[in-house]
Motif scaffolding. Structure first.
Motif, PDB file in Angstrom:
ATOM      1  N   VAL A 594       0.711  -1.115   0.063  1.00 12.48           N
ATOM      2  CA  VAL A 594      -0.025   0.109   0.010  1.00 12.48           C
ATOM      3  C   VAL A 594       0.963   1.256  -0.045  1.00 12.48           C
ATOM      4  CG1 VAL A 594      -0.287   0.052   2.388  1.00 12.48           C
ATOM      5  CG2 VAL A 594      -2.086   1.015   0.963  1.00 12.48           C
ATOM      6  N   ASP A 612      -6.260   9.145   1.579  1.00 14.61           N
ATOM      7  CA  ASP A 612      -6.400   7.638   2.022  1.00 14.61           C
ATOM      8  C   ASP A 612      -6.264   6.877   0.851  1.00 14.61           C
ATOM      9  OD1 ASP A 612      -7.222   5.551   3.705  1.00 14.61           O
ATOM     10  OD2 ASP A 612      -9.233   5.698   3.428  1.00 14.61           O
ATOM     11  N   ARG A 614      -6.550   2.691   0.058  1.00 15.00           N
ATOM     12  CA  ARG A 614      -6.960   1.283   0.567  1.00 15.00           C
ATOM     13  C   ARG A 614      -6.619   0.215  -0.284  1.00 15.00           C
ATOM     14  NH1 ARG A 614     -12.220   2.159   4.438  1.00 15.00           N
ATOM     15  NH2 ARG A 614     -11.333   4.260   5.622  1.00 15.00           N
ATOM     16  N   GLU A 628      -9.788  -5.444   3.524  1.00 14.62           N
ATOM     17  CA  GLU A 628      -8.579  -4.450   3.462  1.00 14.62           C
ATOM     18  C   GLU A 628      -7.455  -4.964   3.930  1.00 14.62           C
ATOM     19  OE1 GLU A 628      -7.425   0.226   4.879  1.00 14.62           O
ATOM     20  OE2 GLU A 628      -9.493  -0.538   5.336  1.00 14.62           O
ATOM     21  N   THR A 629      -6.285  -4.704   3.304  1.00 12.04           N
ATOM     22  CA  THR A 629      -5.042  -5.226   3.591  1.00 12.04           C
ATOM     23  C   THR A 629      -3.838  -4.096   3.454  1.00 12.04           C
ATOM     24  OG1 THR A 629      -3.367  -6.956   3.526  1.00 12.04           O
ATOM     25  CG2 THR A 629      -4.519  -6.378   1.416  1.00 12.04           C
ATOM     26  N   ALA A 630      -2.769  -4.159   4.042  1.00  4.15           N
ATOM     27  CA  ALA A 630      -1.615  -3.144   3.594  1.00  4.15           C
ATOM     28  C   ALA A 630      -0.598  -4.037   2.711  1.00  4.15           C
ATOM     29  CB  ALA A 630      -0.903  -2.998   4.764  1.00  4.15           C
TER      30      ALA A 630
END
Length: 653
Positions: A594, A612, A614, A628-630
């Motif tokens: 991300v 932001d 995501r 949602e993930t990084a």
């Protein structure tokens, strides 16, 4: 002065230091590396001579590089033509005799002041045959038999009926019988019904149109649906596959089409009640045939033979397109001769005898080559292929030009008929063209030359598999060879076809053509080691969705900023060359972070602040998104593909 290419950028000092480093590694007892040592003096003398040789090598022109490649048998890869399906639309529904569009019909993009004209040529004949409805059936999910509804051609239905069961269930069917197969035709289905089938999304109803082919039901594309999923009166244009055929069902012989309800995932709306059918009709309004970005030239005399082995004859056009048709060389004693002798193209002359009328073709240089003569150890001359007689005219036919990545036009780009066809009103490509690839450059051939020498036309290492695969299918954009952990002594060759990348890229554009897979399979089967199992397949594609909120700079157009951000995301998260961190396509198995996406969005012109970002993993087939993930981790055989990015742009307060 002309710039000097740097094949080897080492200089005198670099060579001396390299030699000293090797001395310390391999002769530790040689402790004195000062310039006064006699051994170092010899090293410096050799380094001086080597620097002179490197300088001379750097002055070798590109023409000689090509000769070096020719000596080792390497031929530069020619361009490959893009292909797409082309749909011809009739002025009125077809009745009576079939309307045929012949092979070789050319269509093109619209002419503009900026873009060059791109033409495609149809590969086969295609006919629009008249369609007539002769039978209507319904079948409920799980039932063994059909319900036959009385229908009289020219008079219509005897009574209205429900298209599906009272509460429609997945696999309920509405079946239409045509008097004759509508192979490769676009059939317009007229629907007159009462609005009772409420509940579904009109733009994406859970319906699938299929045609009976004798081996089962084949899917049909639907290009136009004004009924909103059978919720209102209107029509649907169903594109029938070429294998459509006649069979007997419920005692009726007809060519069958059906529409069935698909299972839903629980999120999409399903039918609440069944649509009620008051009237049905069919008519053929078009036909679809494959087309290729190519131009086939008329037969042309290219010169007179000299009567000596190994003659090369230049072609008037180059490069030549070998992925379309098969060029044929013919010879005759005079221009008035009627008996032209046909010569067959071969890749090499190693298996050619002295009487075999064979020729080779260099598609990039644009030359026809006849077989050479080689002196044997006993002093005799052996001819590899026949030699045309002195003064014989040589002509070539079925020669095609075209190809290249310029042919990967988007859907809807081909809209112009280069010549009028009676009763044909319009033409279009409903899907994008794909498979077009530019010819190999000299720099690419230079990089491939050492790999070819190393592989010796045998697939042993991963590099060998990749090199031989690209040589067999130049239309591929990327190739990756990995060990197959689940198959003993097996390898997986992952192939990515050329396509138009960026915003318009979809998963089905990245599925290689069957002909490409067969060609690669033949090449690797002939060169693999005995006992090695080879699996040729596309990579595992992982969809990535980015949801971003940004603030635009003052006086910036917010819509332009949104489009620019989306274009940047599509260009970065792209498996094709031009995408990815190094613009060579997203690396196999590389994770998506991300933080990198955040930095990418921040660099887009017009973006002031990135509020932001995501990241979501998505299934590009089903559309299902994860949490949602990084960081999205990929397997070694995986690549990413952009999937429905969402960007919100706010004005700066």
């Amino acid at each position: 002065m002309l710039p000097t290419p740097e094949l080897d950028d080492r200089h005198f000092e670099d060579l001396v230091e390299d030699a000293k480093r090797l001395i310390r590694q391999r002769c530790p007892e040689w402790s004195d590396d000062s310039p006064s040592d006699p051994g170092i003096t010899l090293v410096e003398a050799f380094a001086y001579m080597m620097e002179q040789m490197i300088s001379r090598l750097n002055h070798v022109p590109d023409r000689l590089y090509a000769k070096f490649l020719d000596l080792i048998g390497l031929r530069m890869l020619p361009p490959v033509a893009a292909r797409t399906d082309i749909t011809f639309w009739a002025t009125t529904p077809v009745t009576g005799a079939p309307l045929t569009v012949h092979e070789g019909t050319t269509v093109a993009t619209m002419r503009t002041d900026e873009d060059t004209l791109i033409t495609f040529r149809t590969d086969d004949d295609v006919s629009m045959v008249a369609s007539e409805l002769v039978a209507v059936l319904t079948r409920a999910a799980g039932d063994a038999g059909d319900r036959v509804h009385e229908y009289q051609p020219g008079h219509g239905l005897a009574a209205p009926f429900g298209a599906f069961t009272r509460v429609p269930q997945p696999e309920d069917e509405l079946v239409l019988g045509l008097r004759q197969p509508a192979q490769s035709c676009a059939v317009r289905v007229e629907f007159d019904g009462r609005v009772d089938g409420v509940g579904v999304a009109p733009q994406s109803p859970p319906l699938a149109w299929e045609a009976w082919t004798g081996d089962g039901w084949a899917p049909c594309d639907v290009s136009d649906d004004t009924t909103g999923g059978l919720n209102r009166s209107g029509h649907m244009v169903v594109h029938v596959p070429a294998a459509h055929t006649t069979s007997v069902r419920s005692g009726v012989a007809a060519a069958w089409l059906r529409v069935r309800i698909l299972p839903t995932d629980g999120l999409a709306p399903a039918y609440a009640t069944s649509p009620v059918v008051h009237g049905l009709g069919v008519a053929t309004v078009g036909a679809t045939v494959s087309g290729t970005h190519a131009e086939l030239l008329e037969p042309e005399v290219i010169g007179e033979a000299e009567g000596v082995p190994g003659q090369r004859m230049p072609l008037p056009h180059r490069p030549v397109l070998l992925s379309y048709g098969e060029p044929v060389v013919e010879t005759a004693d005079s221009a008035q001769a009627q008996d032209w002798k046909v010569w067959k193209r071969v890749e090499e002359f190693a298996s050619s005898g002295p009487e075999d009328r064979h020729f080779a073709l260099d598609p990039v240089a644009g030359e026809v080559l006849f077989g050479p003569a080689v002196r044997e150890p006993d002093g005799t001359m052996r001819r590899y292929g026949a030699t045309p007689g002195a003064g014989a005219l040589v002509r070539i036919r079925d020669l095609a030009l075209g190809g290249g990545s310029v042919g990967n036009v988007p859907a809807g780009a081909l809209r112009s008929l280069t010549s009028s066809i009676p009763f044909v009103a319009a033409v279009e490509n409903r899907g994008p063209a794909r498979g077009g690839a530019d010819g190999e450059s000299l720099a690419e051939a230079l990089a491939r030359g050492p790999l070819m020498l190393r592989s010796s036309r045998r697939a042993v290492t991963a590099e060998d598999f990749e090199t031989l695969t690209m040589a067999a299918a130049p239309e591929l954009a990327r190739v990756r060879c990995l060990p197959a952990a689940d198959v003993p002594a097996g390898v997986r060759v992952l192939v990515v076809p050329s396509a138009a990348g960026g915003r318009g890229l979809r998963l089905h554009h990245l599925i290689p053509a069957d002909e490409t897979l067969r060609r690669v399979a033949r090449q690797l089967d002939a060169t693999r080691l005995v006992g090695t199992s080879v699996m040729i397949e596309p990579p595992l594609y992982r969809g990535v969705t980015v949801v971003a909120r940004v603030t635009a700079l003052r006086h910036s157009d917010m819509e332009e900023v949104r489009v620019a951000v989306e274009d940047a995301l599509h260009g970065y998260l792209d498996p094709l060359p031009g995408g990815g961190p190094g613009e060579r396509g997203w690396p196999f198995g590389r994770s998506v972070l991300v933080g990198e996406v955040f930095a990418l969005v921040q660099r887009v012109p017009g973006v002031d602040v990135v509020s932001d970002v995501r990241l979501f993993a998505a299934n590009p087939v089903t559309g299902e998104r994860g949490q949602e993930t990084a960081q999205i981790d990929l397997a070694p055989n995986s690549l990413v593909i952009s999937f429905d990015h969402q960007v919100r742009v706010e004005a700066r307060p």
